[in-house]
Design an enzyme around this catalytic site. Sequence first.
Site, PDB file in Angstrom:
ATOM      1  NE  ARG A 120      -2.044   2.133   3.680  1.00  0.00           N
ATOM      2  CZ  ARG A 120      -2.717   2.695   4.777  1.00  0.00           C
ATOM      3  NH1 ARG A 120      -3.985   2.211   5.169  1.00  0.00           N
ATOM      4  NH2 ARG A 120      -2.215   3.484   5.606  1.00  0.00           N
TER       5      ARG A 120
ATOM      6  CE1 TYR B 171      -5.164   5.871   8.285  1.00  0.00           C
ATOM      7  CE2 TYR B 171      -4.697   5.970   5.612  1.00  0.00           C
ATOM      8  CZ  TYR B 171      -4.937   5.435   6.875  1.00  0.00           C
ATOM      9  OH  TYR B 171      -4.909   4.020   7.004  1.00  0.00           O
TER      10      TYR B 171
ATOM     11  CG  ASP C 251      -7.043   3.648   3.659  1.00  0.00           C
ATOM     12  OD1 ASP C 251      -8.167   4.015   3.126  1.00  0.00           O
ATOM     13  OD2 ASP C 251      -7.056   3.072   4.730  1.00  0.00           O
TER      14      ASP C 251
ATOM     15  CG  HIS D 142      -8.563   6.867   6.444  1.00  0.00           C
ATOM     16  ND1 HIS D 142      -9.068   7.403   7.539  1.00  0.00           N
ATOM     17  CD2 HIS D 142      -8.105   5.686   6.833  1.00  0.00           C
ATOM     18  CE1 HIS D 142      -8.897   6.610   8.654  1.00  0.00           C
ATOM     19  NE2 HIS D 142      -8.348   5.438   8.010  1.00  0.00           N
TER      20      HIS D 142
ATOM     21  CD  GLU E 101      -8.299   0.448   2.759  1.00  0.00           C
ATOM     22  OE1 GLU E 101      -7.232  -0.141   2.640  1.00  0.00           O
ATOM     23  OE2 GLU E 101      -8.205   0.739   4.277  1.00  0.00           O
TER      24      GLU E 101
ATOM     25  CD  GLU F 157     -10.393   1.052   7.585  1.00  0.00           C
ATOM     26  OE1 GLU F 157      -9.716   0.455   6.986  1.00  0.00           O
ATOM     27  OE2 GLU F 157     -10.248   2.088   8.228  1.00  0.00           O
TER      28      GLU F 157
ATOM     29  NE  ARG G 224      -9.198  -2.837   3.319  1.00  0.00           N
ATOM     30  CZ  ARG G 224      -9.106  -2.505   4.600  1.00  0.00           C
ATOM     31  NH1 ARG G 224      -9.955  -1.599   5.064  1.00  0.00           N
ATOM     32  NH2 ARG G 224      -8.123  -2.918   5.448  1.00  0.00           N
TER      33      ARG G 224
ATOM     34  CD  GLU H 220      -4.903  -2.777   6.700  1.00  0.00           C
ATOM     35  OE1 GLU H 220      -5.981  -2.991   7.093  1.00  0.00           O
ATOM     36  OE2 GLU H 220      -4.467  -1.691   7.123  1.00  0.00           O
TER      37      GLU H 220
ATOM     38  CD1 TRP I 147      -7.877  11.901  10.590  1.00  0.00           C
ATOM     39  CD2 TRP I 147      -8.298   9.823  11.165  1.00  0.00           C
ATOM     40  NE1 TRP I 147      -6.572  11.114  10.861  1.00  0.00           N
ATOM     41  CE2 TRP I 147      -6.921   9.949  11.037  1.00  0.00           C
ATOM     42  CE3 TRP I 147      -8.901   8.475  11.527  1.00  0.00           C
ATOM     43  CZ2 TRP I 147      -6.066   8.927  11.158  1.00  0.00           C
ATOM     44  CZ3 TRP I 147      -8.217   7.647  11.637  1.00  0.00           C
ATOM     45  CH2 TRP I 147      -6.726   7.624  11.638  1.00  0.00           C
TER      46      TRP I 147
HETATM   47  C1  GCO Z   1      -6.334   0.498   7.566  1.00  0.00           C
HETATM   48  C2  GCO Z   1      -7.282   1.679   8.474  1.00  0.00           C
HETATM   49  C3  GCO Z   1      -6.523   2.240   9.784  1.00  0.00           C
HETATM   50  C4  GCO Z   1      -7.647   2.844  10.536  1.00  0.00           C
HETATM   51  C5  GCO Z   1      -7.465   2.359  12.106  1.00  0.00           C
HETATM   52  C6  GCO Z   1      -8.656   2.947  12.677  1.00  0.00           C
HETATM   53  O1  GCO Z   1      -6.502   0.576   6.613  1.00  0.00           O
HETATM   54  O2  GCO Z   1      -5.443  -0.050   8.107  1.00  0.00           O
HETATM   55  O3  GCO Z   1      -7.635   2.428   7.709  1.00  0.00           O
HETATM   56  O4  GCO Z   1      -5.423   2.754   9.511  1.00  0.00           O
HETATM   57  O5  GCO Z   1      -7.344   4.096  10.537  1.00  0.00           O
HETATM   58  O6  GCO Z   1      -7.800   0.895  12.006  1.00  0.00           O
HETATM   59  O7  GCO Z   1      -8.699   2.343  14.122  1.00  0.00           O
HETATM   60 MG    MG Z   2      -8.329   1.660   5.960  1.00  0.00          MG
END
Ligand code: GCO
Ligand code: MG
Length: 404
Positions: free
Chosen positions: A148, A160, A212, A214, A238, A264, A285, A341, A404
């Site tokens: 990634r 991030y 990602d 996010h 993602e 996630e 995911r 991951e 975020w």
């Molecule tokens: C990822 C996630 C993490 C999250 C975290 C939040 O893809 O691994 O986005 O970075 O931000 O798990 O608790």
């Molecule tokens: Mg993520």
Amino acid sequence: MATITDATVHVTCPGRNYVTLKITTSDGVTGIGDATLNGRELAVASYLRDHVCPLLIGRDAHRIEDTWQYLYKGAYWRRGPVTMTAIAAVDVALWDIKGKVAGLPLYQLLGGAARDGVTVYGHASGDTVPELLQDVQRFLDRGFRAVRAQAAVPGLERVYGQRKGGGDTYEPADGSLPSVEDWDTGAYLDFVPSYMAAVREKFGYGFQLLHDVHHRLTPIEAARLGKSLEPYRMFWIEDATPAEDQEAFDLIRRHTTTPLAVGEIFNSVFDCQHLITRRLIDYVRASVSHAGGVTQLRKIFALAEPYGVRSGSHGAGDLSPVSFAAALHLDLSIPNFGMQEYMAHLPGYEEVFRTSWTFEDGLMHPGDAPGIGVEFDEDAAARYPYSPKYLPVNRLRDGSVHDW
Ligand code: GCO
Ligand code: MG
């Protein structure tokens, strides 16, 4: 019949906070489950201690599905991350017990290995593009088949995905109050294609490349990103948009062939039912610990299979080694595995959690210890008391709160 005689909750912080449920049976067999919800750990600990553990005493330890239904339907209030993380912890602990009693690793109970190993992706990042390229090199040198890539966006101070310091773990949670990061969608959208181009130019196409987002884009912005990344043949992008809006993916889908992954923050099969059955995503995911344990996650993957949607379980460092190991067992056994991951955990976790997984040539294997294959050292855990840590919040340049 082996009944549950004890259920205890342990909150420990070997670098970061983990909540672990330990269940003991009348035969003296123990099992563990991960109840960690990043930044809201004590809420799950209380849900378990105050409302679930008392209900478990005296139940048949082997009736996993019945216990799952009892906790899910019996609470009347359904779904939500706190509830589903608590149910997941019970579920994984009971699978651990069943495996130990059978003398088999969990993946054997789930049908046996459907592949030799589980392809995992590592997290390369950099404050600059040359730094990112160096980090990608580091993962490829170690045998990773998938990486990634996240680079800091010029002009933004904290974004991030930037790992600070060495090691593998991206560790955003710190301090007893959330820190603030900044965000500018235009700057990000202009910049990302240039560094994916640099990665492909230097390393070619012989490995999988992931990214990602996010949850930060609108559907049409996500469509633009997907289109602009098509030449770099991403394995997936993602969480392109906030995941609770399932309809958004319809618009993204109409504009790009870049594969889409999401899930996630999902905790129920109903969070992804529309996405899967309308074929709006390519990878789901969801995680063992936040989506109701092995029992529910394997139903989500089973729903996904006939629609051509594959798995891509969340494996960040805030999921404890217990749920990460459980994910490896599922990954190994399901037909529609996609990618796992692997963020790894902060150094020191091994003192509390002894794992039996292996990594070789880009593939992980959960090992053949009976059950989940992770041992929890209560004495070591007690040496690392809970310490409040929160994820950052995000603000736009004008001060508005952003995803975020
Ligand atoms: C990822 C996630 C993490 C999250 C975290 C939040 O893809 O691994 O986005 O970075 O931000 O798990 O608790
Ligand atoms: Mg993520």
